[in-house]
Design an enzyme around this catalytic site. Structure first.
Site, PDB file in Angstrom:
ATOM      1  CG  ASP A  96      -0.430   0.043   2.531  1.00  0.00           C
ATOM      2  OD1 ASP A  96       0.786  -0.191   2.683  1.00  0.00           O
ATOM      3  OD2 ASP A  96      -1.174   0.323   3.485  1.00  0.00           O
ATOM      4  CE1 TYR A 110       7.637   3.915   0.728  1.00  0.00           C
ATOM      5  CE2 TYR A 110       7.349   5.373  -1.166  1.00  0.00           C
ATOM      6  CZ  TYR A 110       8.028   4.335  -0.536  1.00  0.00           C
ATOM      7  OH  TYR A 110       9.078   3.729  -1.164  1.00  0.00           O
ATOM      8  CG  PHE A 130       8.540   0.094  -4.032  1.00  0.00           C
ATOM      9  CD1 PHE A 130       8.873  -0.285  -2.730  1.00  0.00           C
ATOM     10  CD2 PHE A 130       7.888  -0.838  -4.840  1.00  0.00           C
ATOM     11  CE1 PHE A 130       8.573  -1.557  -2.258  1.00  0.00           C
ATOM     12  CE2 PHE A 130       7.586  -2.109  -4.369  1.00  0.00           C
ATOM     13  CZ  PHE A 130       7.934  -2.474  -3.074  1.00  0.00           C
ATOM     14  CG  HIS A 170       9.426  -5.846   1.304  1.00  0.00           C
ATOM     15  ND1 HIS A 170       9.918  -4.627   1.715  1.00  0.00           N
ATOM     16  CD2 HIS A 170       8.267  -5.584   0.641  1.00  0.00           C
ATOM     17  CE1 HIS A 170       9.103  -3.667   1.311  1.00  0.00           C
ATOM     18  NE2 HIS A 170       8.087  -4.219   0.666  1.00  0.00           N
TER      19      HIS A 170
END
Length: 222
Positions: free
Chosen positions: A65, A67, A78, A187
């Protein structure tokens, strides 16, 4: 979504995605009317689709989701705008980018140039409330974005799906790996990047696959 390229609008119509989006829009309106802030700004929620056309799409990088810090979310997974402090996960993405490709580490986190070349920077959940990660996980976004992934897998061939982390990898069953490349790793978060994200070389692997399939490679340089 209607403001995006014609082909995305056609996909929305052909696969009945409007019936998924309309209730989400209603929920967002109720949240806004309750004086809560929503990130990203409403005009940027579908920015990933606006910058990456369906016709030219080559790569999907999947986030979870947006920031949830002030001015961070810009509609691309990102990515942050040029004058915003680079978040820790993106710092690690840039470290791997530098190691993999030999480029210097970028000084800003704007990934718009990737999006314009056909890299769909897609969050599974497209909105969030300030300081509250996952706050919109139950309003229907994942139904919509899961369907987008299914449609891309069905309608396209030789896409590269980059799945960073356990959450992104839950989307594996939506992708026909027989006709697409799936690149998976831990991740890039500081909590997990050292467990196999560093050294995974996603950028060069992606371009190698595109080249092998006579598709123009991504110019990753920022």
């Amino acid at each position: 979504m209607q403001k995006g390229p014609t082909s995305w609008k056609k996909i929305t119509e052909d696969y009945g995605l409007k019936s998924i989006l309309d209730p989400i829009r209603s929920k967002l309106t109720k949240i806004s009317n309750s004086q809560k802030t929503i990130y990203p700004a409403r005009k940027k929620i579908f920015r990933a689709f606006e910058l990456t056309s369906f016709e030219n799409l080559k790569v999907v990088i999947l986030g979870q989701d947006p920031y949830h810090g002030y001015k961070q979310a810009n509609g691309l997974a990102f990515s942050v705008d040029q004058n915003i402090k680079i978040p820790p996960s993106l710092i690690n993405i840039f470290k791997e980018y530098s190691s993999d490709l030999g480029f210097s580490v970028p000084i800003n986190g704007n990934l718009e140039s990737w999006a314009k070349q056909g890299v769909l920077l897609l969050n599974s959940i497209l909105t969030v409330e300030p300081g509250s990660a996952g706050s919109h996980k139950d309003i229907g976004w994942e139904v919509f974005t899961d369907e987008i992934i299914r449609v891309l897998s069905k309608e396209k061939v030789n896409l590269v799906f980059i799945l960073w982390g356990a959450y992104a990898q839950t989307k594996n069953p939506l992708i026909a790996s027989s006709k697409h490349l799936v690149i998976s790793s831990p991740h890039p978060s500081p909590l997990s990047a050292h467990k196999g994200f560093f050294g995974s070389k996603p950028f060069s692997k992606c371009n190698k696959y595109l080249k092998e399939n006579n598709i123009k490679e991504i110019d990753w340089k920022l």
